[in-house]
Each structure stands twice: as C-alpha cells, then as structure tokens.
Design an enzyme around this catalytic site. Structure first.
Site, PDB file in Angstrom:
ATOM      1  N   ASP A  21       0.134   0.054  -5.223  1.00 56.91           N
ATOM      2  CA  ASP A  21      -0.993   0.721  -4.579  1.00 56.91           C
ATOM      3  C   ASP A  21      -2.214   0.549  -5.473  1.00 56.91           C
ATOM      4  OD1 ASP A  21      -1.248   2.994  -2.191  1.00 56.91           O
ATOM      5  OD2 ASP A  21      -2.803   3.180  -3.725  1.00 56.91           O
ATOM      6  N   ASP A  35       1.091  -1.234   4.824  1.00 58.19           N
ATOM      7  CA  ASP A  35       0.884   0.042   5.528  1.00 58.19           C
ATOM      8  C   ASP A  35      -0.542   0.459   5.219  1.00 58.19           C
ATOM      9  OD1 ASP A  35       1.191   2.457   6.841  1.00 58.19           O
ATOM     10  OD2 ASP A  35       2.145   3.436   5.131  1.00 58.19           O
ATOM     11  N   CYS A  69       0.881  -1.189   0.000  1.00 50.18           N
ATOM     12  CA  CYS A  69       0.000   0.000   0.000  1.00 50.18           C
ATOM     13  C   CYS A  69       0.905   1.222   0.000  1.00 50.18           C
ATOM     14  CB  CYS A  69      -0.927  -0.006   1.203  1.00 50.18           C
ATOM     15  SG  CYS A  69      -1.916  -1.506   1.397  1.00 50.18           S
ATOM     16  N   ALA A  70       1.651   1.405  -1.070  1.00 56.62           N
ATOM     17  CA  ALA A  70       2.814   2.297  -1.064  1.00 56.62           C
ATOM     18  C   ALA A  70       2.473   3.777  -1.023  1.00 56.62           C
ATOM     19  CB  ALA A  70       3.683   2.009  -2.286  1.00 56.62           C
ATOM     20  N   CYS A  86      -1.039   4.222  11.088  1.00 54.89           N
ATOM     21  CA  CYS A  86      -0.719   5.435  11.846  1.00 54.89           C
ATOM     22  C   CYS A  86      -1.879   5.734  12.791  1.00 54.89           C
ATOM     23  CB  CYS A  86      -0.416   6.616  10.930  1.00 54.89           C
ATOM     24  SG  CYS A  86      -1.693   6.993   9.711  1.00 54.89           S
ATOM     25  N   GLY A 119       5.238   6.455  -1.560  1.00 54.25           N
ATOM     26  CA  GLY A 119       6.500   5.719  -1.560  1.00 54.25           C
ATOM     27  C   GLY A 119       7.484   6.062  -0.464  1.00 54.25           C
ATOM     28  N   GLY A 120       7.071   6.796   0.557  1.00 50.19           N
ATOM     29  CA  GLY A 120       8.004   7.187   1.604  1.00 50.19           C
ATOM     30  C   GLY A 120       8.643   6.017   2.321  1.00 50.19           C
ATOM     31  N   LYS A 121       7.849   5.003   2.650  1.00 46.56           N
ATOM     32  CA  LYS A 121       8.398   3.845   3.364  1.00 46.56           C
ATOM     33  C   LYS A 121       9.204   2.968   2.419  1.00 46.56           C
ATOM     34  CE  LYS A 121       4.725   4.082   6.767  1.00 46.56           C
ATOM     35  NZ  LYS A 121       4.150   5.304   6.150  1.00 46.56           N
TER      36      LYS A 121
END
Length: 403
Positions: free
Chosen positions: A267, A304, A245-246, A357, A249-251
């Site tokens: 995603d 995520d 679940c990009a 989060c 793309g931060g992670k």
C-alpha cells in the site's frame, strides 16, 4: 478474558444512570450540528463522547446509531423536519419512524426544546426523487443513468444500517464450527445463501471482536460482496499473489486463506498495513508486507482501488455528501493510473483483477473499457457487479488476462 471484560463493562454500566431517549436525541442533535460545520462524523462522535463521561456504553451506541441514521437520511429527514440542521434531521427521523415527538421534545431533563409551531407542522411540499433517495441531485442522476431500474433499490439500501458479515477462515475451521463458537459468545449468525463461508450476524455484533471465534482467527469481519469477489479469483497452490492496494489487509487475508499461495501486501501508506502481521498470525496464514514493489511480478495482481465508496455509503454516509463530480473524475483518473502500473507486476500467464466498492460506471465499466483500449494485449475474462442490499455492499470486480 472476554467474558471478564464484558462483565466489568456491565458492572460499570450499572453504576451509570442511563440517558433518557430524549437526552440521547439531544446529544445526537449536537453531534449532527458538528457534522454540518464540517467535522467528520467519527471525530464529532469522539468529541461528544469525551465530553460526556456520564454516558454509558449503551448510551454511546444509541447516540451513534441516531447520528449515523440521521446522516444517511440527511436530505429526506431535513425535509420532514423543516430544516437542514441537527434538530431538523432528528425531527424528520423521528417522524419517519412514527415516534411521538411531544414525548421527546419536552425541554425537560436534558431533552431538546419543545417544537415550535412551524416544526410541529407537516412539510408543505412533496420531496423530489433525489431527496426521497437521500442523494445529492447530481448523484441521483448518475445512479439512474448507471444502474437503471435498480437505482432506487440501491439508493434505498444506502439509507439503512448495513448488515454485519463475517468470513469464516478455512485455515481455522468451517462454518459449523464458527456458528457454534459465535453462539457460545452470545452472537447469533446465519450462513449466507450464496457466498460460501459468509455469515450474516443477526444479533450480538458488538461482541464480535471480544469473542473466542475472533480471537482464535476463526472469523474475520468482511462484507459478503467482498468475499464473493475474492472467491472468483482462480488460485492454485504454489502461486504468488500481490494485493497492490492492501490497506488493512482484509482481502489479502481472504486470498491467503483459500490456498497455499504466497501473498504480498502493498500500500502507498505503510501505516495502513501495520496490523497485517498480527492479523495474519491470528489467521494462521503468511503475508509478506512490502513497502516497495520494485520489479516484483506475481501470478495474480489485485488492484482494490481507492474509490468513491458509493457501494458502502451506509457505512460511511459522509462520503455521499462530500463527493463532487470533479472528485469522482479524480478517482477514475487515479484508478486508471493504478491499473496501468499494475500491468508491470503481472507474471507471464498471470492475471490482473480490478476491484472497487463503487456502483458508478465511471469507476467501473468505463475504466475497464478505457483500460482495454490502452492495452490491446489484454482480455476481460470475468466481471462481477453487486449492488448494496441485505446480501452485501455494492462491489465491482473485473479480471483481465493477456491475450
């Protein structure tokens, strides 16, 4: 180029008369009233900005801060101000910061109208606990039940502006180099006490994306709690990783920067991933973007998951006023489906990580327990939960392996 752009902006700013503090409050009142009518906060701010060409960049930033501050403290400020309106919220916010109201509400030179006798009077009743914590009643009940003695501190953290954190990209340099580069662009930062490679910005945050460190891929904007979670995933050179679940793309970038691993970003919305190739090139890493997964399997799969965002509501304060019990249940159901689907993409001997989060049990530990009850062959190997505060946002991580 960044310095030239900054100089040009400063020159433009010098030709525009700055709004008075009272005029900024009046503008914030109008934006907040748009939010009460159902308009998303960013859209309301954009509408005001487009209709207010006289406002310079400092004015826009100041109005934005007032609006976000008021929306974070919507209940307590409305109680202090005597009305759940933009005007009531700004009266309450200014009372909370002990600002002299008569200097703002003058009715002159674009200032809001003078206070009525009722508005000038202090609140007649003491606010209840949910009002003091700036949460809907049902959510404050969930916070107390799910977080216990830390509920108040977590809720209070969500009432204030979030700290800005950067992630140092080890492919481009170390923290010392990043701090020097940031300082040369007028950005002051300090190293996080616990999270390796995380820098907290002390001042100059609005210049980050114009600075050399960002342009060279030395740093990325990423909250410290998210960084801490990605550091817990066991990676070795040569492994394959799927960020299922990009989003932007931060992670995926954080994982690609840690080791020589082959990272695939996926995603359900291809549009969310459109910036990943450019971000990866700037960071000096390789990330494959996959719109479909087919039968792909990887050593590590990260889910995520979309969630309530309850650990990040200070960044998106509209979330806590829009969430409903049924909406929370819908998130939990979606998260369960994503976890089940992710098991098909974990290679033999691999691991599955689940992240949100959120600070709410329904999206975190309850989902973990339900997953383990549905999949008896999986074992929980790691768990992390961080609550919102000065050290980062609220974040949850669970890592599973096949037994």
């Amino acid at each position: 180029m960044a310095k030239q752009d900054a100089g040009h902006e400063a020159a433009q700013e010098g030709r525009v008369a700055a709004m008075t503090p009272a005029a900024r409050v009046a503008a914030a009142i109008g934006v907040l009233d748009d939010c009460f009518s159902g308009m998303p906060i960013e859209k309301a701010l954009l509408r005001w900005s487009r209709g207010s060409r006289y406002a310079g960049s400092k004015d826009r930033a100041a109005v934005r801060d007032l609006v976000f501050g008021g929306w974070r403290r919507r209940r307590s400020a409305a109680h202090e101000g005597g009305a759940e309106t933009g005007r009531g919220i700004m009266i309450g916010m200014l009372r909370q910061t002990e600002t002299e109201l008569d200097h703002i509400f003058t009715g002159q030179d674009h200032a809001p109208a003078p206070l009525s006798p009722d508005e000038a009077a202090s609140p007649a009743t003491r606010p209840g606990p949910a009002v003091r914590q700036d949460l809907p009643d049902w959510l404050w009940d969930r916070f107390e039940a799910d977080i216990g003695e830390e509920a108040e501190a977590a809720a209070q953290a969500l009432r204030d502006r979030a700290p800005v954190y950067l992630r140092v990209n080890p492919r481009r340099g170390d923290a010392h180099r990043a701090l020097r580069s940031l300082a040369s662009d007028g950005i002051e930062a300090v190293a996080h006490d616990e999270v390796e490679g995380a820098l907290r910005v002390v001042s100059g945050e609005r210049a980050i994306t114009r600075g050399r460190a960002f342009a060279e891929g030395l740093i990325e904007l990423q909250d410290a709690s998210s960084q801490a979670a990605m550091l817990r995933l066991p990676l070795r050179d040569g492994q394959t990783v799927l960020d299922m679940c990009a989003g932007g793309g931060g992670k995926a970038l954080a994982l690609a920067g840690r080791a020589d691993v082959a990272v695939t970003a996926h995603d359900i919305s291809a549009a969310r991933m459109r910036d990943i190739p450019d971000r990866a090139a700037r960071a000096g890493v390789r990330i494959k973007v996959a719109e479909k997964l087919g039968s792909m399997t990887c050593d590590h799969v990260l889910v995520d998951a979309p969630c309530s965002g309850s650990g990040t509501w200070r960044r998106d304060p509209g979330g806590k006023w829009q969430l409903t019990p049924s909406g929370l249940a819908d998130f939990a159901a979606l998260q369960a489906r994503l976890l089940d689907a992710a098991t098909r993409h974990v290679a033999p001997g691999g691991s599955l990580s689940y992240a949100t989060c959120s600070v709410l049990r329904e999206e975190n530990d309850a989902n973990v327990a339900a997953f383990l009850s549905r999949h008896s062959g999986w074992i929980l190997r790691d768990r992390m939960q961080r609550l919102p505060g000065q050290d980062g946002d609220g974040f949850f991580l669970a890592r599973f392996e096949r037994g």
